[in-house]
Design a protein around this motif. Structure first.
Motif, PDB file in Angstrom:
ATOM      1  N   MET A 176       0.838  -1.208   0.000  1.00 51.93           N
ATOM      2  CA  MET A 176       0.000   0.000   0.000  1.00 51.93           C
ATOM      3  C   MET A 176       0.868   1.251   0.000  1.00 51.93           C
ATOM      4  SD  MET A 176      -2.217  -1.868   2.699  1.00 51.93           S
ATOM      5  CE  MET A 176      -2.551  -3.505   2.106  1.00 51.93           C
ATOM      6  N   ASP A 177       0.368   2.280  -0.632  1.00 49.60           N
ATOM      7  CA  ASP A 177       1.131   3.520  -0.774  1.00 49.60           C
ATOM      8  C   ASP A 177       0.850   4.426   0.435  1.00 49.60           C
ATOM      9  OD1 ASP A 177       2.745   5.439  -1.794  1.00 49.60           O
ATOM     10  OD2 ASP A 177       1.268   6.187  -3.247  1.00 49.60           O
ATOM     11  N   TRP A 178       1.546   4.204   1.494  1.00 48.67           N
ATOM     12  CA  TRP A 178       1.279   4.900   2.753  1.00 48.67           C
ATOM     13  C   TRP A 178       1.826   6.321   2.728  1.00 48.67           C
ATOM     14  CZ3 TRP A 178      -1.345   2.484   6.757  1.00 48.67           C
ATOM     15  CH2 TRP A 178      -1.506   1.099   6.653  1.00 48.67           C
ATOM     16  N   ILE A 180       3.519   8.859   5.047  1.00 49.16           N
ATOM     17  CA  ILE A 180       4.163   8.840   6.365  1.00 49.16           C
ATOM     18  C   ILE A 180       4.173  10.249   6.943  1.00 49.16           C
ATOM     19  CG2 ILE A 180       6.313   8.339   7.578  1.00 49.16           C
ATOM     20  CD1 ILE A 180       6.901   6.274   5.463  1.00 49.16           C
ATOM     21  N   PHE A 208       3.929   2.492  12.792  1.00 50.94           N
ATOM     22  CA  PHE A 208       4.942   1.461  12.544  1.00 50.94           C
ATOM     23  C   PHE A 208       6.216   1.840  13.277  1.00 50.94           C
ATOM     24  CE2 PHE A 208       7.701   3.729   9.579  1.00 50.94           C
ATOM     25  CZ  PHE A 208       6.885   4.795   9.216  1.00 50.94           C
ATOM     26  N   PRO A 213      12.661  -3.762  11.535  1.00 44.37           N
ATOM     27  CA  PRO A 213      12.837  -3.559  10.097  1.00 44.37           C
ATOM     28  C   PRO A 213      12.276  -4.702   9.267  1.00 44.37           C
ATOM     29  CG  PRO A 213      14.904  -4.220  11.077  1.00 44.37           C
ATOM     30  CD  PRO A 213      13.912  -4.176  12.182  1.00 44.37           C
ATOM     31  N   ILE A 214      10.973  -4.824   9.270  1.00 43.62           N
ATOM     32  CA  ILE A 214      10.356  -5.835   8.420  1.00 43.62           C
ATOM     33  C   ILE A 214       9.039  -5.275   7.916  1.00 43.62           C
ATOM     34  CG2 ILE A 214       9.319  -7.025  10.413  1.00 43.62           C
ATOM     35  CD1 ILE A 214      10.808  -9.068   7.681  1.00 43.62           C
ATOM     36  N   ASN A 215       8.833  -5.417   6.608  1.00 47.12           N
ATOM     37  CA  ASN A 215       7.672  -4.837   5.963  1.00 47.12           C
ATOM     38  C   ASN A 215       6.458  -5.717   6.213  1.00 47.12           C
ATOM     39  OD1 ASN A 215       5.736  -4.032   4.122  1.00 47.12           O
ATOM     40  ND2 ASN A 215       6.898  -4.715   2.338  1.00 47.12           N
ATOM     41  N   GLY A 223       3.459  -2.896   3.516  1.00 49.31           N
ATOM     42  CA  GLY A 223       3.938  -1.910   2.568  1.00 49.31           C
ATOM     43  C   GLY A 223       4.709  -0.769   3.203  1.00 49.31           C
ATOM     44  N   LEU A 224       4.876  -0.808   4.506  1.00 50.29           N
ATOM     45  CA  LEU A 224       5.713   0.186   5.171  1.00 50.29           C
ATOM     46  C   LEU A 224       7.094  -0.446   5.370  1.00 50.29           C
ATOM     47  CD1 LEU A 224       3.087   1.570   7.642  1.00 50.29           C
ATOM     48  CD2 LEU A 224       4.467   2.994   6.124  1.00 50.29           C
ATOM     49  N   PRO A 225       8.130   0.388   5.516  1.00 45.18           N
ATOM     50  CA  PRO A 225       9.461  -0.211   5.658  1.00 45.18           C
ATOM     51  C   PRO A 225       9.639  -0.943   6.983  1.00 45.18           C
ATOM     52  CG  PRO A 225       9.544   2.161   5.987  1.00 45.18           C
ATOM     53  CD  PRO A 225       8.167   1.854   5.498  1.00 45.18           C
ATOM     54  N   ARG A 226       8.718  -0.754   7.896  1.00 42.04           N
ATOM     55  CA  ARG A 226       8.870  -1.348   9.222  1.00 42.04           C
ATOM     56  C   ARG A 226       7.552  -2.012   9.616  1.00 42.04           C
ATOM     57  NH1 ARG A 226      13.301   0.036   7.774  1.00 42.04           N
ATOM     58  NH2 ARG A 226      14.722   1.417   8.886  1.00 42.04           N
TER      59      ARG A 226
ATOM     60  N   THR B  44      14.995  -3.676   4.005  1.00 43.70           N
ATOM     61  CA  THR B  44      14.318  -2.403   3.800  1.00 43.70           C
ATOM     62  C   THR B  44      15.349  -1.287   3.747  1.00 43.70           C
ATOM     63  OG1 THR B  44      13.975  -2.065   6.134  1.00 43.70           O
ATOM     64  CG2 THR B  44      12.192  -3.114   4.956  1.00 43.70           C
ATOM     65  N   TYR B  58      11.129   5.154   1.070  1.00 47.40           N
ATOM     66  CA  TYR B  58      11.575   3.831   1.473  1.00 47.40           C
ATOM     67  C   TYR B  58      11.291   2.834   0.378  1.00 47.40           C
ATOM     68  CZ  TYR B  58       6.612   3.147   2.419  1.00 47.40           C
ATOM     69  OH  TYR B  58       5.264   3.067   2.297  1.00 47.40           O
ATOM     70  N   MET B  60      12.236  -1.675  -0.796  1.00 51.61           N
ATOM     71  CA  MET B  60      12.812  -2.957  -0.394  1.00 51.61           C
ATOM     72  C   MET B  60      13.835  -3.334  -1.456  1.00 51.61           C
ATOM     73  SD  MET B  60      10.519  -3.521   1.991  1.00 51.61           S
ATOM     74  CE  MET B  60      10.842  -5.227   2.387  1.00 51.61           C
ATOM     75  N   SER B  83      18.313  -1.952   6.520  1.00 48.22           N
ATOM     76  CA  SER B  83      18.143  -2.812   7.688  1.00 48.22           C
ATOM     77  C   SER B  83      17.249  -3.983   7.347  1.00 48.22           C
ATOM     78  CB  SER B  83      17.555  -2.009   8.860  1.00 48.22           C
ATOM     79  OG  SER B  83      16.362  -1.393   8.464  1.00 48.22           O
TER      80      SER B  83
END
Lengths: 309, 877
Positions: A176-178, A180, A208, A213-215, A223-226, B44, B58, B60, B83
């Motif tokens: 998803m195109d969040w 931030i 988030f 650090p996991i999508n 869809g977020l970097p975290r 990421t 951001y 991946m 990370s």
């Protein structure tokens, strides 16, 4: 009044199935049955986040809050989101059903659209057991981040003689195109940033944590970097909130293997079935080995999480 | 080879991505493992402003470890961070026109702060909050009352009353049934915590099913959900206890059985160890009004506000029989019979300073002892039907008591007092409601009769005017009161609105006779001024329209406007006077609640009411109320009007176990008359005179409770502020006074490992009084209770506790009092042994100093000595 008495194992099976314990029933009736072949392992999870999922529903015009405890098991490419308490609850029900099947002699199945029979039982002080009341969340959401597919596996209708199936829906859902923002909050001691996105007819606000650090995220969200630790819909009807995080060791992620799959074609098909499941409840009355089952309208009305495809 | 190919791919990607947009800037790069230079997939990559953690863009990493970060209008340089859960985090600050950023990362599994989830202690389902009893219970807890005290959001007062979010609970159920009809101390003290699965708080509880969703009360109810194993079976336990000195006894036998249609609770208790068992028979539902207060009293020691076990010399026996049975579908019959026999002894020295005028202070010093004998029998039968369509409740209550109170004042002129308080009360209360779709009708009726024959013997009599008739004097008062009322109401519920009206009538007849009898022969004293023969008849018609508004937003608004026409006839048979008057009384009431969310709600009510004085004002002949005061009323009728406003905020979060509430209140009472108290030495007499005056009080109460699992603790804190202002009249001088106070009370229960439990509670109160613009010295009162329990082996508990009381105003002796107690408890399979050594420092006196209106009180109260008590509690069934 249209009622008929049937006393066959097949029917017993058929109705006990609605309690959602197919395995238990089969094991109880058919002890020599081999364990079903396991599905292939998709990935090995290393992180588990526990969320509480709140949804607002209405019961007889009163607002009520329904809460499930959900787990998200995260692996390198895959993740699975499922009801964390369901397994435990089902094993309790399994024991109960095994006892029941030993004492059961016959089953009456009554349709009761006008509540007549229900009221008669009430007058006789008979207390029913609610069979297929919504006890937790049946659906499991598998996400494959490497090809952006989300697979929903939910209990489907019964097919023929006591055999249940799973409805499986594969959907391509791109990350998803969040949007931030700079707002921060602390959840379980983790610093979190805010992000918003519209998804399937509802606007979501998520938090988030840059420290994970996991999508990933609860349900179909990602869809977020975290990792997403909290998300809620703008209208406040639904909310996911992390209450626990645990590093786990090589917990396999695999599809369930206790029922056959039927591929659903559209999201609508899955959601329509889900809605119809929640529309009615079955009440069962036990009396001297005779089980009487009534089907009744569910007094609880649920909202749909997804409003569009 | 591979690398070359990948580089070509990258270049081609670079060229391609040049075309789409020129406004967007981008940074490309790749992430490789520093060991084998293999691409790192699904890591990421985030882009931040230099020195900030906010995220500009951001992405991946792809299968080949490459990434592209895109963003409009980049600053000159940015920080790029890579990370993943499996690599060590790496950041590089690069120029934003950098063509390619390469990261060589090392493998490393991330360590996260884990938050392990256990079954929640508190859950919320709809309007019901479930507290898991096992999560709150510790080794030292026995009855469910011990656990209730610790639940966040729940407060148990020292009287035994339970509050939820600063408001008293309206109902106490066991498995959904109200067996005890308000005397829930019987349950909190006698139901084993280990038999209870969960405590449920039913918020905004409407006990009448047919009114569910129609009228939403503010108060909550409590329901005890029992464990499956505790349902249906009959449990009986007994306790035998004995100790020294002299001979202490603490015995009990308790039997109980609970199902969802039939319940029994049978209790016998006998105790002379200062543990106040009679409290268990207090009803916390304010259903039956207690009627007019007693006019006669014995001057007796006022108990200090410390743990009653230190000062209560009791010898109590109680029997309580409670039975609830379903006789038909949704129709239950509840029978409660309670008997109490209690002998209480007390002795103290007290000194009261009354600041009559700026220059004149009157001092009353008394050394006294008293014996109170309580014999009270009460029975009630309640029939209740409760369905979605109708509600029926009929309660018949009979109470009888034969209490006596004996007091002795020592000194140069000793005085003996003997008060007899026989009383009988019978009442029937009927309530019926029926609902048909949107209409509902309700009928209520109440009939009550009370009779009392009270007498106070004083010897010798101190009042000069009475002396000639002999040294012994007896004041007799007898009164009878009959009350009947009925009302009919109708309501109509529309989608959002409801309209209703109530019309009713009530009738009250009251007759009071009093006279003085002198000498051992009880010869009546003939003077008219010392006799009363008064009667009062009140006939009231009332009408009350009401209006409710409930939009879907959750707002609840309710307004009613009761109008009463009261016809009052007062007759005085001695003075041959008669007064007939009609009065119009109004009492508008506005209430609303609004839930901002499922967690935060606001409640408010504002009301006004005016009242006409009660029967206690009807006597124009003097009555000897105590050995040193005589009062009469002059036939004036008091009128007062009261304005009351209340605003509270409740916040709860069952997930974090945080419960907090704030309540603000304001109360204003306008009275038309005041009592003029005249002193002749310590003897006082008072008459009522017209003097309109207003008293105000306002304040705030705040409380917060939470479980802090990180330190295995239940923590609570409450604070309050209050101020009141009023006036009194002494020796013909009106004195304004005001008092202001605030209090702070923290409390904590902590489990340290599995071997130690610490409970700590403290309370600090500061108050100061102003009498006629004279600031009196402030009183600081501080108490602490600390209990430390050690559990050296399973089932074996050793407890040491200290109670500390401090009062800064005490000058004659130590400002601090310390009490130490030791206890041991050993649990065997079928028996529970308890050994207690209380007041180990053997403190024999407790000193108190306090203010009340324009007086200060100093008192030295006799305490129980050091005592040892051994109890064994065992199962019979």
């Amino acid at each position: 009044m249209r009622n008929k008495t049937v006393a066959s194992g097949c029917i017993i099976f058929f109705f006990l199935l609605t309690t959602g314990n197919l395995n238990a029933m089969q094991a109880a009736k058919n002890n020599q049955l081999d364990p079903p072949p396991q599905q292939e392992e998709l990935d090995k999870a290393f992180l588990r986040i526990i969320y509480v999922f709140d949804q607002q529903a209405t019961k007889e015009d009163e607002k009520i809050l329904i809460t499930d405890t959900m787990a998200l098991d995260i692996a390198q490419n895959w993740s699975v989101y499922y009801d964390w308490n369901k397994e435990r609850r089902d094993s309790v029900a399994k024991v109960k059903d095994q006892k029941l099947i030993q004492t059961l002699k016959s089953v009456n199945v009554l349709k009761d659209p006008e509540n007549e029979i229900f009221e008669r039982f009430e007058a006789m002080h008979r207390k029913p057991e609610i069979m297929n009341d919504r006890k937790g969340e049946d659906a499991r959401i598998f996400k494959n981040r490497s090809d952006n597919t989300t697979i929903t596996i939910d209990k489907g209708p019964l097919t023929g003689a006591g055999k249940g199936i799973y409805l499986r829906l594969k959907e391509p859902i791109p990350p998803m195109d969040w949007q931030i923002s700079e707002d921060t909050i602390s959840i379980m001691g983790y610093l979190c940033y805010k992000a918003t996105v519209p998804f399937r007819g509802r606007n979501y606000t998520a938090w988030f944590s840059p420290e994970i650090p996991i999508n990933e995220g609860p349900w179909k969200l990602y869809g977020l970097p975290r990792a997403i630790l909290s998300a809620k819909t703008e209208d406040g009807l639904f909310r996911f909130q992390a209450i626990g995080i645990e590093q786990i060791k090589d917990v396999p992620i695999r599809f369930p293997s206790d029922r056959d799959f039927e591929e659903a074609k559209t999201l609508k098909q899955v959601n329509d079935y889900r809605r119809s499941k929640l529309k009615d409840i079955s009440l069962s009355y036990m009396d001297n080995g005779t089980m009487t089952i009534l089907r009744k309208r569910n007094p609880v009305k649920y909202n749909d999480l997804e409003l569009s495809e | 080879m591979m690398n070359v190919a990948r580089r070509y791919l990258l270049i081609s990607l670079l060229i391609c991505s040049c075309f789409p947009s020129f406004a967007q800037q981008e940074i490309k790069g790749r992430v490789l493992d520093s060991q084998d230079r293999k691409p790192v997939v699904s890591a990421t990559v985030t882009m931040h402003p230099v020195g900030s953690s906010s995220i500009l863009a951001y992405t991946m990493t792809a299968e080949d470890g490459t990434f592209i970060l895109k963003r409009n209008h980049l600053p000159d340089s940015v920080t790029v961070t890579v990370s993943a859960m499996t690599i060590e985090r790496q950041s590089k600050t690069v120029k934003s026109d950098a063509k390619l950023v390469e990261f060589l990362v090392t493998e490393k599994t991330m360590e996260l702060k884990e938050v392990v989830v256990k079954a929640p202690k508190i859950r919320q389902l709809g309007d019901t909050i479930h507290y898991d009893v096992a999560s709150f219970m510790d080794e030292t807890d026995r009855s469910i009352g011990d656990v209730l005290e610790k639940l966040p959001g729940v407060q148990v007062l020292s009287s035994g009353q339970i509050l939820y979010q600063n408001k008293e609970i309206s109902k106490f159920y066991i498995e959904g049934l109200d067996l005890l009809q308000g005397k829930y101390g019987l349950a909190t003290q006698n139901v084993d915590a280990s038999k209870v699965a969960s405590v449920q708080i039913l918020e905004n509880h409407q006990p009448i099913k047919a009114l569910k969703g129609m009228e939403i009360p503010e108060n909550a109810a409590i329901n005890l959900k029992l464990k499956q194993s505790a349902m249906g079976a009959f449990f009986a336990t007994a306790q035998l206890g004995t100790g020294l000195p002299p001979i202490l006894l603490s015995n009990e036998a308790v039997g109980m059985r609970f199902t969802r249609s039939q319940q029994n609770l049978l209790v016998y208790k006998g105790d002379n160890t200062g543990r106040d068992i009679s409290k268990e028979l207090t009803s916390y539902y304010d259903h039956f009004g207690s009627g007019p207060s007693n006019l006669l009293s014995v001057i007796a020691p006022a108990p200090p506000s410390i743990r009653e076990q230190h000062y209560l010399f009791n010898d109590a026996h109680l029997v309580s029989l409670n039975d609830l049975r379903g006789i038909k579908k949704d129709l239950a019959l509840t029978t409660n019979i309670n008997f109490l026999h209690d002998k209480q002894k007390s002795s103290s020295f007290s000194r009261q300073d009354i600041y009559l005028t700026p220059s004149d202070t009157l001092q009353i010093a008394e050394e006294m002892d008293a014996r109170l004998l309580k014999r009270e029998l009460e029975g009630s039968v309640t029939l209740e039907g409760n369905t979605d369509n109708y509600f029926l409740n009929n309660k018949l209550n009979v109470r009888s008591s034969w209490n006596t109170h004996t007091g002795n004042i020592a000194g140069s002129e000793p005085v003996a007092q003997f008060l007899q308080l026989p009383s009988f009360h019978i009442e029937n209360d009927f309530d019926y409601l029926r609902r048909n779709d949107s209409r509902r009708n309700r009928i209520k009726a109440n009939v009550a009769y009370t009779t009392r024959r009270h007498s106070l013997d004083v010897s010798p009599v101190l009042f000069e005017e009475l002396k000639n008739s002999g040294p012994l004097i007896r004041q007799d008062i007898s009164f009878d009161r009959f009350n009947a009322s009925a009302s009919v109401s109708g309501h109509r519920d529309l989608q959002r609105f409801s309209f209703g009206h109530t019309a009713g009538a009530s009738f009250l007849h009251y007759r009071m006779e009093s006279g003085l009898l002198s000498g051992t022969a009880h010869t009546p004293v003939a003077a008219d001024t010392l006799q009363n023969n008064a009667s009062r008849t009140e006939a009231k018609l009332n009408f009350s329209p009401s209006f409710g508004y409930r939009p879907p937003s959750g707002l609840q608004l309710y307004f009613s406007f009761p109008l009463d026409y009261l016809f009052l006839n007062r007759e005085d048979g001695i003075r041959q006077t008669r007064q007939k008057r009609g009065h119009l009384l109004v009492s508008p009431y506005l209430w609303f609640q609004y839930p901002f969310s499922t967690r935060l709600a606001i409640f408010s009510n504002i009301s006004f009411s005016n009242h006409i004085g009660s029967v206690n004002e009807d006597y124009r002949g003097y009555i000897l109320n105590t050995y040193r005061s005589m009062n009469r009323s002059d036939g004036l009728l008091s009128k007062n009007s009261r304005t009351w406003a209340n605003l509270s905020f409740n916040y709860k979060n069952p997930f974090t176990t945080l419960f907090t509430s704030l309540r603000l209140f304001y109360n204003n009472t306008l009275r038309n008359m005041i009592y003029d108290v005249g002193y002749n030495g310590i003897l006082s007499s008072s008459v009522a005179i017209l003097h309109p005056h207003t008293s105000h009080d306002w304040g705030a109460v705040y409380s917060i409770g939470k479980s802090i699992d990180a330190i295995n603790s239940e923590v609570r804190f409450s604070t309050g502020y209050d101020r009141n202002q009023s006036a009194t009249l002494h020796q013909g001088i009106v004195s304004g006074y005001s008092s202001t106070g605030y209090s702070l009370s923290p409390g904590i229960t902590t489990d340290i490992g599995r071997r130690m439990i610490i409970k700590y509670g403290a309370s600090y109160r500061h108050s100061h009084t102003r009498i006629r613009d004279n600031e009196m010295a402030p009183v600081n009162y501080f108490t602490q209770d600390i209990a430390l329990s050690l559990i050296p082996a399973k089932g074996f508990t050793l407890t040491a506790s200290i109670n500390h009381y401090y009062n800064n105003m005490i000058e004659s002796s130590a400002r601090s009092s310390w009490f130490g107690n030791l206890g041991a408890r050993y649990r065997m399979k079928n028996a529970d042994w308890m050994l207690d050594w209380t007041n180990i420092f053997n403190s024999r006196q407790f000193v108190t100093y306090s203010y009340s209106d324009i007086s200060s009180y100093y008192s030295v109260y006799e305490l129980r000595p050091a005592e040892v008590l051994l109890r064994v509690r065992f199962k019979i069934l």
